[in-house]
Design a protein around this motif. Structure first.
Motif, mmCIF file in Angstrom:
data_model
loop_
_atom_site.group_PDB
_atom_site.id
_atom_site.type_symbol
_atom_site.label_atom_id
_atom_site.label_comp_id
_atom_site.label_asym_id
_atom_site.label_seq_id
_atom_site.Cartn_x
_atom_site.Cartn_y
_atom_site.Cartn_z
ATOM 1 N N VAL A 28 17.670 -6.048 103.935
ATOM 2 C CA VAL A 28 17.912 -7.485 104.038
ATOM 3 C C VAL A 28 18.769 -7.978 102.878
ATOM 4 O O VAL A 28 19.689 -8.788 103.060
ATOM 5 N N CYS B 16 13.627 -9.814 110.313
ATOM 6 C CA CYS B 16 13.784 -10.419 108.990
ATOM 7 C C CYS B 16 12.453 -10.950 108.454
ATOM 8 O O CYS B 16 12.150 -10.796 107.260
ATOM 9 N N VAL C 119 11.789 -12.220 104.681
ATOM 10 C CA VAL C 119 12.800 -13.272 104.598
ATOM 11 C C VAL C 119 12.112 -14.611 104.862
ATOM 12 O O VAL C 119 11.365 -14.739 105.833
#
Length: 245
Positions: free
Chosen positions: A40, A73, A78
């Motif tokens: 990421v 994600c 995230v």
């Protein structure tokens, strides 16, 4: 007299046992999460806010692809507000909210499944502290209600809650239902704010950001008001234990 001695395991059997051991699986989970976070950081999904959705991936399949990327994600820690704002900016309010909610449930399922398969057996024996045992009992016995409350409170680390819930004995269905229902209000608010980010003085944008601010303040107030009760309960338990001893 018959020889009843159990033969010692061979190298192959010992290797299989080591690979299936709880601590090896926990180590594998840590490695997978570390790799996901590193990926990421390299891909930098927040660039979507500045660059927009790739033109080659446009069309009716774009929200589906976004939902899949959203789920991956979130499993890699995230922050969801960034993804929710991106969903609104890219697809608008209704479609963006639907894509973000699907991605939320997908990412939660990935995190919960990975934690349950690779980490639960190794981590459950470590739930020895009073707070940890109390949280485990609450999640295990009242899974839907407890997870719904956690989802409705903004500001809690979403991915961390997924992995922590996987250590409990909460069922899959209560976990996913509570996630889907409890994530609607704040997800929709961030998506709507993202869809009107170019007009920050519009009533819709102000209403969405106001809702986010009010729910955040309410969550902080609830946590602060429960703090004295929690401390009193902990002190009462300690006195009771000392009196019993």
């Amino acid at each position: 007299m018959l020889d009843t001695a159990v033969p010692s395991p061979g190298p192959a059997e010992r290797c299989v046992r080591a690979l299936l051991s709880p601590w090896f699986r926990l180590g594998l989970l840590v490695v997978l999460l570390g790799g996901a976070v590193a990926a990421v950081l390299l891909c930098r999904p927040e660039r979507i806010l500045a660059d927009g959705w790739p033109a080659r991936l446009s069309g009716g399949a774009a929200p589906v692809l976004f939902a899949v990327a959203y789920g991956l994600c979130t499993a890699a820690f995230v922050p969801r507000p960034v993804l929710n704002v991106a969903a609104g900016a890219l697809f608008g309010g209704p479609v963006g909210t639907a894509a973000a909610l699907v991605g939320t449930v997908l990412g939660s399922a990935l995190s919960f499944g990975a934690g349950r398969l690779l980490g639960q057996e190794a981590l459950r024996p470590l739930l020895r502290g009073k707070w940890l045992r109390a949280a485990d009992r609450q999640l295990s016995r009242h899974g839907f209600r407890s997870m719904l409350a956690l989802r409705l409170l903004p500001g809690l680390p979403f991915a961390a809650m997924n992995y922590l819930a996987s250590v409990s004995r909460m069922g899959w269905l209560p976990f996913l239902l509570a996630t889907a229902v409890g994530s609607v209000p704040n997800t929709a608010a961030y998506v709507v704010a993202g869809s009107h980010a170019t007009s920050p003085t519009s009533p819709v944008f102000l209403a969405a950001t106001g809702f986010i601010a009010v729910t955040g303040a309410a969550a902080a107030a609830v946590a602060w008001r429960r703090r004295p009760r929690t401390l009193r309960a902990a002190l009462a338990r300690r006195r009771a234990e000392r009196g019993a001893g």
